[in-house]
Design an enzyme around this catalytic site. Structure first.
Site, mmCIF file in Angstrom:
data_model
loop_
_atom_site.group_PDB
_atom_site.id
_atom_site.type_symbol
_atom_site.label_atom_id
_atom_site.label_comp_id
_atom_site.label_asym_id
_atom_site.label_seq_id
_atom_site.Cartn_x
_atom_site.Cartn_y
_atom_site.Cartn_z
ATOM 1 N N ALA A 1 -1.900 0.223 -15.386
ATOM 2 C CA ALA A 1 -3.182 -0.503 -15.461
ATOM 3 C C ALA A 1 -2.964 -1.969 -15.122
ATOM 4 C CB ALA A 1 -3.804 -0.336 -16.855
ATOM 5 N N ARG B 1 18.364 -3.246 -4.444
ATOM 6 C CA ARG B 1 17.531 -2.070 -4.173
ATOM 7 C C ARG B 1 17.804 -0.984 -5.202
ATOM 8 N NH1 ARG B 1 18.833 2.153 0.555
ATOM 9 N NH2 ARG B 1 20.485 2.539 -0.950
ATOM 10 N N ASN C 1 6.086 1.461 -5.310
ATOM 11 C CA ASN C 1 7.116 1.223 -4.293
ATOM 12 C C ASN C 1 8.522 1.392 -4.842
ATOM 13 O OD1 ASN C 1 5.922 0.694 -1.779
ATOM 14 N ND2 ASN C 1 5.156 -1.255 -2.539
ATOM 15 N N ARG D 1 -5.165 -2.482 7.571
ATOM 16 C CA ARG D 1 -4.753 -3.836 7.985
ATOM 17 C C ARG D 1 -4.817 -3.964 9.510
ATOM 18 N NH1 ARG D 1 0.117 -4.068 3.549
ATOM 19 N NH2 ARG D 1 -1.092 -5.190 1.980
ATOM 20 N N HIS E 1 6.383 3.123 5.010
ATOM 21 C CA HIS E 1 5.563 1.968 4.661
ATOM 22 C C HIS E 1 6.384 0.714 4.941
ATOM 23 C CE1 HIS E 1 2.429 -0.121 2.768
ATOM 24 N NE2 HIS E 1 2.961 -0.267 1.584
#
Ligand code: APR
Length: 320
Positions: A11, A89, A121, A152, A176
């Site tokens: 949220a 990462r 992500n 976009r 992505h």
């Protein structure tokens, strides 16, 4: 007919915007779930208090327990942490993989019939891990990336040509971010492919190359401007379009991170490809013949996703 139920896991910035948009579009009742006590409840109440002004009917609630998502028709996942300075990462993967395991267990127990959209992500790896963790059918678990990337692209193209965003279609493939593959020949203005628009003198190859690069860097451009967070309005709008296509059986053709099982020569990976989303989830994967340049871009993208998924398998061997 009873209203649909939409569960939003996470949220934060995107989760709150998802709840507002789902309310404004009257997609159903909305449950916000988050580990931060009070936040989902507060956002739910704030949006509910806007509903009389905006004139929409929806029950909105916030929760810290997964039982609240019971019977959800759609689950949209934004739970997780962003990459912070100094975090590798693998640090990020380790944290968000744990989150996907928790969320997956919650979905498996309380919403096994849902259509699940992952936004967290690194997207292409997290949606893979989420599907493994929840065990739902692969056509019911997708990742949101392509709708955002193509939106976009459409926005930049519409501004370049000074035409309505509604009349611009854009086609993107691949992962992505940096490795996405915008297809110039399949992107159009009112059906006229971009290469024809170059011939018609509407733009130049060089300008298009700049727009493609700006699209690839779209996420970073927003992060650089906001400084303390990442994009949330357009990502939320994109996931809502996918949820709406499922709930209303619209069968929209949209680019999503979908599970590939041989399509495009890829096995057991989530990669961005055009799909049809209807009442059965991902009803079809649209497999186009790629030209040489697109194929090279797509393969680079697939390898990047594969690298991330291999890193996930090393961190969490139980998912492999
Ligand atoms: N379970 C539920 N919620 C969690 C958990 C968990 N295990 N861990 C973190 N969260 C919540 C946080 O408390 C926070 O409210 O996830 C929310 C994430 O919200 P934001 O940090 O505001 O992030 P947001 O901008 O919404 O982006 C969410 O989408 O685009 C991606 O990179 C972005 O991965 C990020 C995600």
């Amino acid at each position: 007919m009873a209203r649909s139920k939409i569960a939003l896991i996470g949220a934060g910035q995107i989760g709150g915007t998802l709840a507002l948009l789902a309310g404004l579009k009257e997609l159903g009742d909305i449950v916000l779930f988050d580990v931060m006590e009070g936040v989902p409840q507060g956002k739910a109440l704030d949006i509910a208090e806007a509903s009389p002004v905006e004139g929409f009917d929806a029950n909105l609630s916030g929760a810290q327990n997964y039982a609240a998502i019971e019977g959800a028709d759609v689950v949209i996942v934004t739970a997780g942490v962003p990459r912070k300075p100094g975090m590798s990462r693998d640090d990020l993967l380790t944290i968000n993989l744990k989150v996907m395991e928790q969320v997956g267990a919650g979905i498996a127990k309380y919403a096994p019939d849902a259509f699940v959209i992952c936004i967290t992500n690194p997207l292409d790896a997290m949606v893979w891990a989420l599907q493994k963790s929840c065990g739902l059918p692969r056509n019911k678990v997708v990742g949101m990336a392509g709708v955002l990337d193509s939106s976009r692209f459409r926005h930049f193209l519409a501004a370049e040509f000074n035409v309505s965003v509604e009349d611009v279609t854009a086609f993107v493939l691949g992962g992505h971010g940096d490795t996405m593959v915008p297809s110039v020949r399949y992107s159009t203005v009112a059906g006229i492919p971009l290469p024809d628009l170059i011939k018609m003198g509407w733009t130049t190859e060089a300008r298009l190359a700049e727009i493609v690069q700006r699209t690839r860097d779209g996420g970073a451009e927003i992060v650089n401007l906001l400084k303390t967070g990442s994009a949330f309005y357009a990502p939320a709008a994109s996931a809502i379009a996918m949820a709406e296509s499922y709930l209303k059986d619209k069968k929209r053709v949209v680019p999503c991170a979908a599970h590939l099982d041989g399509e495009y020569g890829v096995n057991d990976l989530y990669v961005g490809v055009p799909v049809v989303i209807g009442a059965k989830g991902v009803e079809r994967i649209v497999e186009i013949a790629l030209d040489k340049e697109e194929r090279a871009g797509f393969e680079k993208s697939v390898n990047a996703v594969k690298g991330l998924v291999d890193a996930c398998k090393a961190i969490a061997p139980s998912l492999a």
